[in-house]
Design a protein around this motif. Structure first.
Motif, PDB file in Angstrom:
ATOM      1  N   VAL A 393      39.291  20.324  40.439  1.00 48.60           N
ATOM      2  CA  VAL A 393      37.982  20.441  39.802  1.00 48.60           C
ATOM      3  C   VAL A 393      38.116  20.278  38.287  1.00 48.60           C
ATOM      4  CG1 VAL A 393      36.108  22.042  39.257  1.00 48.60           C
ATOM      5  CG2 VAL A 393      36.955  21.863  41.606  1.00 48.60           C
ATOM      6  N   GLY A 394      39.126  20.937  37.698  1.00 46.72           N
ATOM      7  CA  GLY A 394      39.331  20.835  36.257  1.00 46.72           C
ATOM      8  C   GLY A 394      39.642  19.413  35.826  1.00 46.72           C
ATOM      9  N   LEU A 395      40.425  18.713  36.630  1.00 43.52           N
ATOM     10  CA  LEU A 395      40.779  17.331  36.307  1.00 43.52           C
ATOM     11  C   LEU A 395      39.582  16.406  36.418  1.00 43.52           C
ATOM     12  CD1 LEU A 395      42.885  15.120  35.718  1.00 43.52           C
ATOM     13  CD2 LEU A 395      43.389  15.068  38.187  1.00 43.52           C
ATOM     14  N   VAL A 396      38.826  16.524  37.534  1.00 44.91           N
ATOM     15  CA  VAL A 396      37.690  15.634  37.765  1.00 44.91           C
ATOM     16  C   VAL A 396      36.536  15.953  36.821  1.00 44.91           C
ATOM     17  CG1 VAL A 396      35.939  14.941  39.456  1.00 44.91           C
ATOM     18  CG2 VAL A 396      38.329  15.260  40.183  1.00 44.91           C
ATOM     19  N   TRP A 397      36.263  17.233  36.633  1.00 41.87           N
ATOM     20  CA  TRP A 397      35.100  17.657  35.853  1.00 41.87           C
ATOM     21  C   TRP A 397      35.285  17.370  34.365  1.00 41.87           C
ATOM     22  CZ3 TRP A 397      32.696  23.226  36.599  1.00 41.87           C
ATOM     23  CH2 TRP A 397      31.446  23.273  35.954  1.00 41.87           C
ATOM     24  N   PHE A 398      36.464  17.751  33.847  1.00 43.42           N
ATOM     25  CA  PHE A 398      36.674  17.644  32.407  1.00 43.42           C
ATOM     26  C   PHE A 398      37.701  16.571  32.027  1.00 43.42           C
ATOM     27  CE2 PHE A 398      35.226  21.990  33.205  1.00 43.42           C
ATOM     28  CZ  PHE A 398      34.141  22.063  32.339  1.00 43.42           C
ATOM     29  N   GLY A 399      38.295  15.908  33.034  1.00 42.53           N
ATOM     30  CA  GLY A 399      39.244  14.838  32.753  1.00 42.53           C
ATOM     31  C   GLY A 399      40.505  15.314  32.067  1.00 42.53           C
ATOM     32  N   SER A 400      40.894  16.570  32.311  1.00 37.43           N
ATOM     33  CA  SER A 400      42.059  17.135  31.629  1.00 37.43           C
ATOM     34  C   SER A 400      43.018  17.741  32.647  1.00 37.43           C
ATOM     35  CB  SER A 400      41.622  18.202  30.617  1.00 37.43           C
ATOM     36  OG  SER A 400      42.743  18.891  30.092  1.00 37.43           O
ATOM     37  N   PRO A 401      44.155  17.092  32.910  1.00 38.08           N
ATOM     38  CA  PRO A 401      45.129  17.676  33.839  1.00 38.08           C
ATOM     39  C   PRO A 401      45.678  19.011  33.332  1.00 38.08           C
ATOM     40  CG  PRO A 401      45.885  15.534  32.990  1.00 38.08           C
ATOM     41  CD  PRO A 401      44.557  15.793  32.393  1.00 38.08           C
ATOM     42  N   GLU A 402      45.815  19.123  32.011  1.00 37.35           N
ATOM     43  CA  GLU A 402      46.323  20.387  31.449  1.00 37.35           C
ATOM     44  C   GLU A 402      45.359  21.539  31.731  1.00 37.35           C
ATOM     45  OE1 GLU A 402      45.928  17.635  29.785  1.00 37.35           O
ATOM     46  OE2 GLU A 402      47.947  16.959  29.221  1.00 37.35           O
ATOM     47  N   LEU A 403      44.040  21.275  31.592  1.00 33.05           N
ATOM     48  CA  LEU A 403      43.051  22.310  31.885  1.00 33.05           C
ATOM     49  C   LEU A 403      43.074  22.692  33.365  1.00 33.05           C
ATOM     50  CD1 LEU A 403      40.758  24.085  30.848  1.00 33.05           C
ATOM     51  CD2 LEU A 403      39.172  22.200  31.287  1.00 33.05           C
ATOM     52  N   GLY A 404      43.257  21.696  34.226  1.00 35.01           N
ATOM     53  CA  GLY A 404      43.378  21.985  35.661  1.00 35.01           C
ATOM     54  C   GLY A 404      44.583  22.853  35.949  1.00 35.01           C
ATOM     55  N   LEU A 405      45.705  22.587  35.245  1.00 33.52           N
ATOM     56  CA  LEU A 405      46.913  23.382  35.426  1.00 33.52           C
ATOM     57  C   LEU A 405      46.697  24.818  34.969  1.00 33.52           C
ATOM     58  CD1 LEU A 405      49.943  23.566  36.079  1.00 33.52           C
ATOM     59  CD2 LEU A 405      50.407  22.832  33.719  1.00 33.52           C
ATOM     60  N   VAL A 406      45.988  24.988  33.862  1.00 41.99           N
ATOM     61  CA  VAL A 406      45.741  26.331  33.321  1.00 41.99           C
ATOM     62  C   VAL A 406      44.912  27.168  34.290  1.00 41.99           C
ATOM     63  CG1 VAL A 406      44.484  27.597  31.537  1.00 41.99           C
ATOM     64  CG2 VAL A 406      45.989  25.721  30.901  1.00 41.99           C
ATOM     65  N   ILE A 407      43.804  26.614  34.774  1.00 43.07           N
ATOM     66  CA  ILE A 407      42.947  27.404  35.655  1.00 43.07           C
ATOM     67  C   ILE A 407      43.622  27.652  36.995  1.00 43.07           C
ATOM     68  CG2 ILE A 407      41.675  25.458  36.680  1.00 43.07           C
ATOM     69  CD1 ILE A 407      39.166  27.250  36.563  1.00 43.07           C
ATOM     70  N   ALA A 408      44.470  26.709  37.434  1.00 42.85           N
ATOM     71  CA  ALA A 408      45.207  26.904  38.687  1.00 42.85           C
ATOM     72  C   ALA A 408      46.190  28.059  38.555  1.00 42.85           C
ATOM     73  CB  ALA A 408      45.943  25.617  39.066  1.00 42.85           C
ATOM     74  N   ALA A 409      46.933  28.084  37.454  1.00 33.92           N
ATOM     75  CA  ALA A 409      47.905  29.164  37.246  1.00 33.92           C
ATOM     76  C   ALA A 409      47.203  30.510  37.091  1.00 33.92           C
ATOM     77  CB  ALA A 409      48.759  28.854  36.011  1.00 33.92           C
ATOM     78  N   ALA A 410      46.083  30.525  36.347  1.00 30.71           N
ATOM     79  CA  ALA A 410      45.336  31.770  36.158  1.00 30.71           C
ATOM     80  C   ALA A 410      44.776  32.281  37.479  1.00 30.71           C
ATOM     81  CB  ALA A 410      44.209  31.555  35.150  1.00 30.71           C
ATOM     82  N   MET A 411      44.365  31.361  38.332  1.00 29.32           N
ATOM     83  CA  MET A 411      43.833  31.755  39.638  1.00 29.32           C
ATOM     84  C   MET A 411      44.899  32.450  40.473  1.00 29.32           C
ATOM     85  SD  MET A 411      40.898  31.484  41.314  1.00 29.32           S
ATOM     86  CE  MET A 411      40.049  30.018  40.732  1.00 29.32           C
ATOM     87  N   VAL A 412      46.113  31.893  40.489  1.00 27.17           N
ATOM     88  CA  VAL A 412      47.199  32.512  41.254  1.00 27.17           C
ATOM     89  C   VAL A 412      47.505  33.904  40.719  1.00 27.17           C
ATOM     90  CG1 VAL A 412      49.647  32.350  41.844  1.00 27.17           C
ATOM     91  CG2 VAL A 412      48.227  30.302  41.902  1.00 27.17           C
ATOM     92  N   ILE A 413      47.627  34.003  39.402  1.00 30.52           N
ATOM     93  CA  ILE A 413      47.956  35.293  38.796  1.00 30.52           C
ATOM     94  C   ILE A 413      46.899  36.344  39.132  1.00 30.52           C
ATOM     95  CG2 ILE A 413      48.197  36.515  36.599  1.00 30.52           C
ATOM     96  CD1 ILE A 413      49.400  33.907  35.458  1.00 30.52           C
ATOM     97  N   ASN A 414      45.634  36.006  38.959  1.00 30.53           N
ATOM     98  CA  ASN A 414      44.579  37.005  39.126  1.00 30.53           C
ATOM     99  C   ASN A 414      44.409  37.414  40.587  1.00 30.53           C
ATOM    100  OD1 ASN A 414      42.758  38.734  37.929  1.00 30.53           O
ATOM    101  ND2 ASN A 414      41.029  37.337  38.113  1.00 30.53           N
ATOM    102  N   LEU A 415      44.561  36.493  41.526  1.00 33.06           N
ATOM    103  CA  LEU A 415      44.414  36.872  42.935  1.00 33.06           C
ATOM    104  C   LEU A 415      45.570  37.730  43.416  1.00 33.06           C
ATOM    105  CD1 LEU A 415      42.030  34.886  42.945  1.00 33.06           C
ATOM    106  CD2 LEU A 415      42.748  34.176  45.227  1.00 33.06           C
ATOM    107  N   VAL A 416      46.771  37.484  42.878  1.00 30.39           N
ATOM    108  CA  VAL A 416      47.899  38.362  43.218  1.00 30.39           C
ATOM    109  C   VAL A 416      47.669  39.757  42.655  1.00 30.39           C
ATOM    110  CG1 VAL A 416      50.352  38.799  42.821  1.00 30.39           C
ATOM    111  CG2 VAL A 416      49.578  36.509  43.456  1.00 30.39           C
ATOM    112  N   VAL A 417      47.249  39.831  41.387  1.00 33.08           N
ATOM    113  CA  VAL A 417      46.969  41.123  40.756  1.00 33.08           C
ATOM    114  C   VAL A 417      45.812  41.831  41.470  1.00 33.08           C
ATOM    115  CG1 VAL A 417      46.141  42.236  38.656  1.00 33.08           C
ATOM    116  CG2 VAL A 417      47.875  40.453  38.523  1.00 33.08           C
ATOM    117  N   ALA A 418      44.801  41.058  41.888  1.00 30.67           N
ATOM    118  CA  ALA A 418      43.656  41.650  42.598  1.00 30.67           C
ATOM    119  C   ALA A 418      44.092  42.295  43.904  1.00 30.67           C
ATOM    120  CB  ALA A 418      42.605  40.576  42.870  1.00 30.67           C
ATOM    121  N   GLY A 419      44.959  41.627  44.649  1.00 24.05           N
ATOM    122  CA  GLY A 419      45.452  42.210  45.897  1.00 24.05           C
ATOM    123  C   GLY A 419      46.249  43.473  45.648  1.00 24.05           C
TER     124      GLY A 419
END
Length: 465
Positions: A393-419
């Protein structure tokens, strides 16, 4: 069926969720009878109904119609209706009932129902009910009220069918047939020794299916549990559910039989505890009801909203630390609520499972580490799956692979912490003596919001700027 006949109990159809609800035609007919003050018709319509259905209808009516119905119903008012009413409405109804009608209604109740009724009333109404009871009943009820609130002593009924352990089946049957004060509802005959200490129980089915000469001690139930009078009622309900009990004797500090608890009362406690947990998790007050006034409802909900305001401020403080980064990359402002929201939902899922498991005692010290490990793994797997989705989504929406990588990593971190937070915080709170259902939500929300924003914005600063 003629036009003036009312369908009191329609035949339920498969999948009909309203099969056990009051027929709207019946409700309309009852309200019309109240409106025209037709007492005969009102009695005719209400008599076939279960007290629980009448109580539901009273709770749904406005105060004026409720008062008119109760006064018109008069002498026919059933005491069981009082036990089915919501606490707030119950006090109002007691105040409306004529003292003579109230006396008649209360005398019909078992002692445990009278105790339950009195617990929720103010002193003047409580005294008025005690005065109308016969001396033995009043003494029994007053004794039950001396026991701690939420204890087996408050839950039990004094009406017990007991027999000496040396009797045979014939003697027990003859005794019950000749008794003028036999309990209206019981499931077992409790066997006692000469000191009135319970030593076993015989199910009515076994009793009636055995020959008269068979000794009672030879047909006792294999599963026999005795409940101390001061035992917390939540523990009592757990024992009934865990060991599939139908009834259990209650003993005093000298192990003498003082009452019996039946399954309907135990299940009522379970239902109340489940309701309390749900209300506490939502922060609306454990005694919240549709009949509460605006001020009462506001008072119950305000503290939780205040706590949520504090958590929101903490999350905002985290965001404020990255104000310059958000100003440079506006896409961060668009995407960061997604990370926090997903973490909050995942935390709530784990929290709900944990609170329920603690209430049912399925989550204990022996399996806590395994359950925490499972929730972390679930968070990791779900986080990885959604990381791929949000990266695309980050890559397609904003055309930025780096932004896609950032939100992907943040998603993993937060869902692990949430559990981890969702399962770990309730366990810690219970260990320190705080109700997990009451306080866990605020902590979990704070953790997932703060970690979600910090992980996403922190990684964005490192990777994008």
């Amino acid at each position: 069926m003629t036009d003036d006949q009312t369908d009191i109990a329609p035949e339920p159809e498969a999948g009909d969720e309203d099969a056990y609800a009051l027929d709207p035609k019946t409700i309309s007919a009852i309200l019309y009878a109240v409106e025209v003050q037709d007492r005969g018709k009102l009695v005719e319509l209400l008599d076939p109904l279960h007290p629980a259905d009448i109580a539901d209808m009273l709770e749904q009516m406005n105060a004026f119609d409720r008062m008119r119905l109760i006064r018109l119903y008069g002498e026919e008012f059933d005491g069981d209706i009082l036990t089915e009413l919501d606490e707030g409405i119950r006090e109002e109804v007691v105040g409306i009932l004529h003292p003579r009608v109230l006396a008649s209604a209360v005398r019909e109740l078992d002692s445990d129902d009278v105790v339950d009724l009195l617990e929720d009333l103010q002193d003047p109404q409580r005294d008025a009910i005690l005065e109308v009871l016969d001396d033995p009943d009043r003494i029994a009820v007053e004794q039950s009220l001396t026991y701690p609130e939420y204890s087996a002593g408050r839950l039990m009924q004094r009406e017990v069918v007991m027999a000496p352990e040396h009797w045979n089946v014939g003697e027990a049957i003859d005794f019950m047939r000749n008794s003028d004060e036999l309990s209206q509802q019981f499931y077992h005959v409790i066997l006692v020794d000469p000191r009135l200490k319970p030593v076993g129980k015989v199910a009515l089915g076994k009793l009636m299916g055995s020959r008269r000469e068979v000794m009672l001690r030879d047909i006792t139930d294999e599963s026999f549990h005795v409940i101390p009078v001061t035992r917390y009622d939540g523990d009592v309900a757990y024992a009934f559910n865990q060991y599939h009990l139908i009834s259990a004797p209650v003993v005093d500090e000298n192990d003498r039989l003082v009452g019996v608890i039946t399954i309907d009362d135990a299940m009522a406690v379970l239902d109340e505890e489940n309701e309390e947990d749900i209300l506490r998790l939502a922060g609306v007050g454990e005694e919240s009801s549709l009949s509460d006034s605006v001020m009462e409802t506001t008072r119950q909900r305000f503290p939780w909203l205040a706590v949520n305001l504090v958590t929101a401020v903490l999350a905002s403080l985290v965001i404020a630390q990255f104000e310059s980064a958000i100003a440079q990359v506006t896409a961060l402002a668009v995407l960061m609520p997604i990370v926090a929201s997903m973490g909050g939902n995942a935390g709530t899922q784990a929290l709900t499972v944990a609170v329920r498991a603690l209430a049912t005692r399925d989550l204990t010290g022996s399996n806590a580490v395994r359950v925490i490990r499972r929730e972390i793994t679930v968070g990791l797997v779900n986080g990885a799956a959604f990381a791929v989705i949000m990266g695309i989504v980050g890559l397609v929406w904003f055309g930025s692979p780096e932004l896609g990588l950032v939100i992907a990593a943040a998603m993993v971190i937060n869902l692990v912490v949430a559990g981890l937070a969702g399962i770990g915080i309730p366990i810690v709170l219970e260990k320190v003596g705080i109700d997990p259902a009451l306080a866990s939500g605020a902590f979990v929300t704070t953790v997932t919001d703060v970690v979600g924003f910090f992980a996403f914005l922190g990684l964005a600063v490192i990777v994008l700027l």
